[in-house]
Design an enzyme around this catalytic site. Structure first.
Site, short mmCIF file in Angstrom:
data_model
loop_
_atom_site.label_atom_id
_atom_site.label_comp_id
_atom_site.label_asym_id
_atom_site.label_seq_id
_atom_site.Cartn_x
_atom_site.Cartn_y
_atom_site.Cartn_z
N LYS A 1 1.59 -1.02 0.97
CA LYS A 1 2.32 -0.12 0.39
C LYS A 1 2.84 -0.67 -1.02
CE LYS A 1 6.74 0.87 1.00
NZ LYS A 1 7.24 1.08 -0.38
N LYS B 1 7.42 8.02 -4.69
CA LYS B 1 8.43 9.13 -4.32
C LYS B 1 8.55 10.08 -5.53
CE LYS B 1 11.00 5.69 -1.36
NZ LYS B 1 10.40 4.69 -1.68
O1 C5P Z 1 11.72 -5.20 2.25
P1 C5P Z 1 11.91 -3.77 3.32
O2 C5P Z 1 11.29 -4.05 4.64
O3 C5P Z 1 13.21 -3.28 3.04
O4 C5P Z 1 10.79 -2.72 2.57
C1 C5P Z 1 11.17 -1.47 2.81
C2 C5P Z 1 10.19 -0.34 2.00
O5 C5P Z 1 10.14 0.71 2.25
C3 C5P Z 1 10.55 -0.64 0.47
O6 C5P Z 1 9.24 -0.69 -0.36
C4 C5P Z 1 11.23 0.78 0.22
O7 C5P Z 1 10.99 0.97 -1.10
C5 C5P Z 1 10.26 1.59 1.27
N1 C5P Z 1 11.38 2.83 1.61
C6 C5P Z 1 12.55 2.74 2.15
N2 C5P Z 1 13.25 3.86 2.63
C7 C5P Z 1 12.69 5.14 2.47
C8 C5P Z 1 11.29 5.08 2.04
C9 C5P Z 1 10.59 4.00 1.58
O8 C5P Z 1 13.15 1.61 2.12
N3 C5P Z 1 13.38 6.28 2.80
#
Ligand code: C5P
Length: 251
Positions: free
Chosen positions: A36, A65
């Protein structure tokens, strides 16, 4: 067992440089379904990162997003079709017109280029939001899970393939939008890792048990001193959860 545990795992490449991203992709491509790319990496290195991931034989999830007027989001989506990304995201709060225009142009562009259309997923409420932020800051008086469900229905009706959604609402979303409506959990946290800035978290095993189709994990793997081992631990947890579901089906 329905799927390979690897098919469930998406790694968030939240780093600043191409070198860091390439090192992660090379080390972890055998452990994950997709990489991602989010705003942090994209605003630093641009679309070259898509080529790097493709050259390594992996698939791209672009988590931009998008939330803008229909024409702008649809044209950006069409550019992503040309770049061969597998999945990209829009904010459901951009509204049904923004979503349906984007889906339509992505479909037409993919047809013209004779490529597969990327899956387009909706972000309902960020997982860093809790009920207090939603109610007191944003002034939305709905319960957070009910609000996520309402947004998911808009996503489904406007033509999106699925949503990124937090822990407790996946069953009701699948019930309202259908089993094939993709639900991805962006806030998975194994018990051995820190929560960071996420609020509504779930373990990878419980996410799979709850019915999520994929989970996104970033820092629990990328901040680990042994990243491959951290990824393997998560795959083992997913596999155990899948096996348990299979056993329950036979009881
Ligand atoms: O490092 P971590 O496991 O927290 O990463 C979560 C990822 O998911 C980040 O890249 C964040 O931008 C993404 N994300 C999120 N919540 C959402 C959509 C995407 O945390 N609702």
């Amino acid at each position: 067992m329905k799927k390979n545990p690897k098919d469930y795992l998406i790694l968030a490449l939240d780093v600043d440089t191409m070198d860091e991203a390439k090192t992660l992709v090379r080390e972890l491509k055998d452990y994950v379904a997709e990489f991602k790319v989010g705003l942090q990496l994209y605003t630093s290195v641009g679309p070259d990162v898509f080529k790097m991931i493709h050259d390594e034989g992996s698939r791209v999830f672009f988590d931009g997003k998008f939330h803008d007027i229909p024409n702008t989001v649809a044209k950006a989506g069409a550019n992503l079709v040309q770049k061969g990304v597998n999945i990209f995201t829009v904010h459901i709060k951009g509204g049904s017109k923004m979503i349906s225009t984007t889906v339509k142009l992505a479909r037409e562009t993919a047809k013209r280029l004779e490529v597969e259309r990327p899956k387009i997923l909706g972000v309902s409420i960020l997982t860093s939001f809790g009920q207090r932020t939603l109610t007191e800051e944003i002034k939305v008086n709905l319960n957070i899970d009910d609000y996520a469900l309402e947004l998911s229905k808009i996503a489904k009706d406007s033509g999106l393939d699925g949503v990124l959604s937090a822990s407790s609402d996946v069953a009701s979303i699948k019930q309202a939008c259908g089993e094939d409506f993709i639900c991805i959990c962006p806030a998975a946290r194994p018990t051995w890792s820190v929560v960071n800035d996420q609020v509504r978290v779930i373990t990878p095993g419980n996410a799979v048990k709850a019915g999520f189709d994929r989970i996104i994990i970033g820092r629990p793997i990328t901040s680990s001193p042994d990243k491959a081992q951290a990824a393997q631990l998560i795959l083992d947890e997913i596999e155990a959860s899948l096996l348990m579901q299979d056993e329950e089906r036979f009881i």
